[in-house]
Design a protein around this motif. Structure first.
Motif, PDB file in Angstrom:
ATOM      1  N   LEU A 289       0.632  10.968   7.322  1.00 14.69           N
ATOM      2  CA  LEU A 289       1.886  11.141   6.424  1.00 14.69           C
ATOM      3  C   LEU A 289       1.856  11.968   5.458  1.00 14.69           C
ATOM      4  N   GLY A 290       0.639  12.495   5.145  1.00 13.45           N
ATOM      5  CA  GLY A 290       0.245  13.340   4.012  1.00 13.45           C
ATOM      6  C   GLY A 290       0.544  12.813   2.774  1.00 13.45           C
ATOM      7  N   LYS A 291       0.589  11.513   2.659  1.00 12.59           N
ATOM      8  CA  LYS A 291       0.869  10.550   1.325  1.00 12.59           C
ATOM      9  C   LYS A 291      -0.488  10.099   0.492  1.00 12.59           C
ATOM     10  N   GLU A 292      -0.394   9.653  -0.530  1.00 12.58           N
ATOM     11  CA  GLU A 292      -1.683   9.428  -1.235  1.00 12.58           C
ATOM     12  C   GLU A 292      -2.062   7.826  -0.808  1.00 12.58           C
ATOM     13  N   ALA A 293      -1.195   7.011  -0.436  1.00 17.87           N
ATOM     14  CA  ALA A 293      -1.501   5.757  -0.058  1.00 17.87           C
ATOM     15  C   ALA A 293      -0.399   5.058   0.916  1.00 17.87           C
ATOM     16  N   ALA A 294      -1.000   4.126   1.670  1.00 11.42           N
ATOM     17  CA  ALA A 294      -0.145   3.420   2.625  1.00 11.42           C
ATOM     18  C   ALA A 294      -0.368   1.909   2.696  1.00 11.42           C
ATOM     19  N   MET A 295       0.372   1.085   2.769  1.00 12.08           N
ATOM     20  CA  MET A 295       0.371  -0.271   2.867  1.00 12.08           C
ATOM     21  C   MET A 295       0.835  -1.012   4.138  1.00 12.08           C
ATOM     22  N   PHE A 296       0.100  -1.805   4.853  1.00 11.41           N
ATOM     23  CA  PHE A 296       0.480  -2.418   6.162  1.00 11.41           C
ATOM     24  C   PHE A 296       1.652  -3.562   5.754  1.00 11.41           C
TER      25      PHE A 296
ATOM     26  N   ARG B 282      13.544  -1.931  -3.234  1.00  8.52           N
ATOM     27  CA  ARG B 282      13.152  -2.263  -4.475  1.00  8.52           C
ATOM     28  C   ARG B 282      12.313  -1.475  -5.264  1.00  8.52           C
ATOM     29  N   LEU B 283      11.469  -0.573  -4.794  1.00  9.34           N
ATOM     30  CA  LEU B 283      10.478   0.363  -5.556  1.00  9.34           C
ATOM     31  C   LEU B 283      11.540   1.314  -6.385  1.00  9.34           C
ATOM     32  N   HIS B 284      12.622   1.819  -5.573  1.00 11.74           N
ATOM     33  CA  HIS B 284      13.203   2.862  -6.339  1.00 11.74           C
ATOM     34  C   HIS B 284      14.609   2.468  -7.036  1.00 11.74           C
ATOM     35  N   THR B 285      14.746   1.361  -7.024  1.00 18.34           N
ATOM     36  CA  THR B 285      16.302   0.998  -7.669  1.00 18.34           C
ATOM     37  C   THR B 285      16.173  -0.220  -8.670  1.00 18.34           C
ATOM     38  N   ARG B 286      17.245  -0.497  -9.345  1.00 15.58           N
ATOM     39  CA  ARG B 286      17.468  -1.664 -10.134  1.00 15.58           C
ATOM     40  C   ARG B 286      18.578  -2.270  -9.878  1.00 15.58           C
ATOM     41  N   ILE B 287      18.887  -3.468 -10.197  1.00 16.08           N
ATOM     42  CA  ILE B 287      19.903  -4.466  -9.639  1.00 16.08           C
ATOM     43  C   ILE B 287      21.175  -3.585 -10.144  1.00 16.08           C
TER      44      ILE B 287
ATOM     45  N   VAL C 248      -5.739  -9.617   1.246  1.00 12.48           N
ATOM     46  CA  VAL C 248      -4.835  -9.845  -0.071  1.00 12.48           C
ATOM     47  C   VAL C 248      -6.092  -9.513  -1.228  1.00 12.48           C
ATOM     48  N   PHE C 249      -7.347  -9.877  -0.602  1.00 12.85           N
ATOM     49  CA  PHE C 249      -8.365  -9.194  -1.522  1.00 12.85           C
ATOM     50  C   PHE C 249      -8.659  -7.687  -1.302  1.00 12.85           C
TER      51      PHE C 249
ATOM     52  N   ARG D 243       2.587  -3.457  -3.416  1.00 13.35           N
ATOM     53  CA  ARG D 243       1.633  -4.461  -3.008  1.00 13.35           C
ATOM     54  C   ARG D 243       2.184  -5.855  -3.867  1.00 13.35           C
ATOM     55  N   ARG D 244       2.552  -5.724  -5.047  1.00 10.07           N
ATOM     56  CA  ARG D 244       3.056  -6.711  -5.558  1.00 10.07           C
ATOM     57  C   ARG D 244       4.506  -7.510  -5.301  1.00 10.07           C
ATOM     58  N   PHE D 245       5.211  -6.672  -4.819  1.00 13.17           N
ATOM     59  CA  PHE D 245       6.422  -6.765  -4.204  1.00 13.17           C
ATOM     60  C   PHE D 245       6.426  -7.615  -2.895  1.00 13.17           C
ATOM     61  N   ARG D 246       5.439  -6.959  -2.157  1.00 13.53           N
ATOM     62  CA  ARG D 246       5.100  -7.511  -0.800  1.00 13.53           C
ATOM     63  C   ARG D 246       4.715  -8.854  -0.750  1.00 13.53           C
TER      64      ARG D 246
END
Ligand SMILES: *Cc1c(COP(=O)(O)O)cnc(C)c1O
Length: 353
Positions: A47-54, A67-72, A29-30, A220-223
């Motif tokens: 995956l040829g992407k800038e970043a990934a998150m476990f 969540r990242l791509h949409t709104r309610i 988390v740090f 990371r915040r949503f996670r």
């Protein structure tokens, strides 16, 4: 037990357990777990992407993408068999307020024309479409693989309509091997990609979401909101790294075993969904024979399949299934089918046993 129910049933091998025990760890988390950082770096690179998150699971990776791509109130477009559509406990609606609408598809694969015909014009009656969702390989589609060219066209059409595209690549590793195309080539057509380490790769836990740096920072915040911030997660990341390095190169064995299983099943009178097997998933039917009875008979002999319908099954090969296990499964299947003496299949079975 020869367990063909799923490629999630694998257990960590001694080498993987050693890697886990010896993992260097810190508080993730740090951002201080070196093993997680290395896994995220390698995954982003593959995956040829800038970043990934476990993340703990494929479902969490997928729901972070929603969540990242949409709104309610937005709409997600995918095929009706997709994992996000029917197998994530309604999470898109529950967590992001997003509804799903089906694009017509064959074995989980749809075309740019199918997509464009499904997108509806802006209208006060319509949930605004925001996200197109592609699953590769496709589980309900029988492990089917998206042709890269079809994916490229769907991606262009989605972006032309102002929609983002997410690739659910829980088994993208299998798609890459089967198509002879690197993972990053499929991923290049998607804004975000989820992958699982816990399926055919054989890690006990873990998935990742990959995309642009900005998206992953917000992710990371949503996670954290979802309770997916893990501390000394390097113990788990070490298993995933081990899986990428040692088990990814052997996935073709699973495909060969699945193919041999399918061929043997056809000889026993079974019908393979879609006629062919592309990767490590074999969906098949035993016409006129009760699947629950077959399954119970197989279990007594130490073989487990997943029953998916009155006459339907799923079998999945993985790193704990050998060619010998496939042969044993087929021999046992022949005996069980013969013992049930189905009217429609007895001749084919008798000839094959
Ligand atoms: C297994 C799977 C997931 C979700 O993975 P979990 O780790 O079980 O949450 C997502 N998509 C597909 C296609 C899958 O097969």
């Amino acid at each position: 037990m020869i367990d063909l129910r799923s490629d999630t049933v694998t257990k960590p091998t001694p080498g993987m357990r050693r890697a886990m025990a010896e993992a260097e760890v810190g508080d993730d988390v740090f951002g201080e777990d070196p093993t997680v950082n290395e896994l995220e770096r390698l995954t982003a690179e593959l995956l040829g992407k800038e970043a990934a998150m476990f993340v703990p699971s494929g479902t969490m990776a997928n729901q972070l993408a929603v969540r990242l791509h949409t709104r309610i109130g937005d709409e997600l477009l995918t095929d009706a068999g997709a994992h996000v559509y029917g197998k994530e406990a309604g999470a898109a609606a529950a967590l992001s307020g997003v509804s799903c609408r089906a694009v017509p598809a064959k074995r989980g694969i749809f075309t740019a024309d199918d997509l464009v015909a499904t997108v509806r014009p802006a209208d006060v009656h319509h949930a605004p479409a925001r996200l197109v969702w592609v699953e590769n390989t496709h589980n309900v589609g029988g492990g089917s693989v998206w042709p890269v060219e079809t994916l490229a066209k769907v991606s262009r059409a989605a972006h032309d309509c102002g929609l983002a595209l997410h690739l659910d690549g829980a088994r993208l590793w299998n798609a890459a091997v089967a198509a002879g195309v690197p993972e990053r080539e499929f991923a290049s057509h998607a804004d975000t990609v989820s992958v699982c380490y816990s399926k055919g790769l054989g890690a006990p836990v873990g998935s990742a979401l990959a995309g642009s740096k900005d998206l992953i920072v917000t992710g990371r915040r949503f996670r954290k909101q979802l309770g997916g911030g893990m501390r000394q997660a390097g113990i788990l990341a070490a298993a995933a790294l081990y899986a990428l390095r040692h088990n990814r190169p052997r996935i073709s064995e699973d495909h060969a075993n699945a193919k041999a299983l399918a061929e043997g099943l056809v000889e026993l009178g079974a019908e393979i969904d879609g006629g062919t097997v592309a990767t490590n998933i074999v969906r098949f039917r035993t016409p006129g024979v009760d699947a629950a009875g077959v399954s119970a008979g197989l279990r007594k002999q130490g073989v487990a399949l997943m029953v998916t319908g009155p006459n339907a099954f799923r079998a999945v090969t993985h790193l704990m299934i050998s060619a010998t296990d496939v042969a044993t499964t087929l021999r046992t299947m022949g005996e069980v089918l013969q013992s049930l003496r189905p009217a429609g299949m007895s001749r084919a079975v008798a000839a094959a046993v």
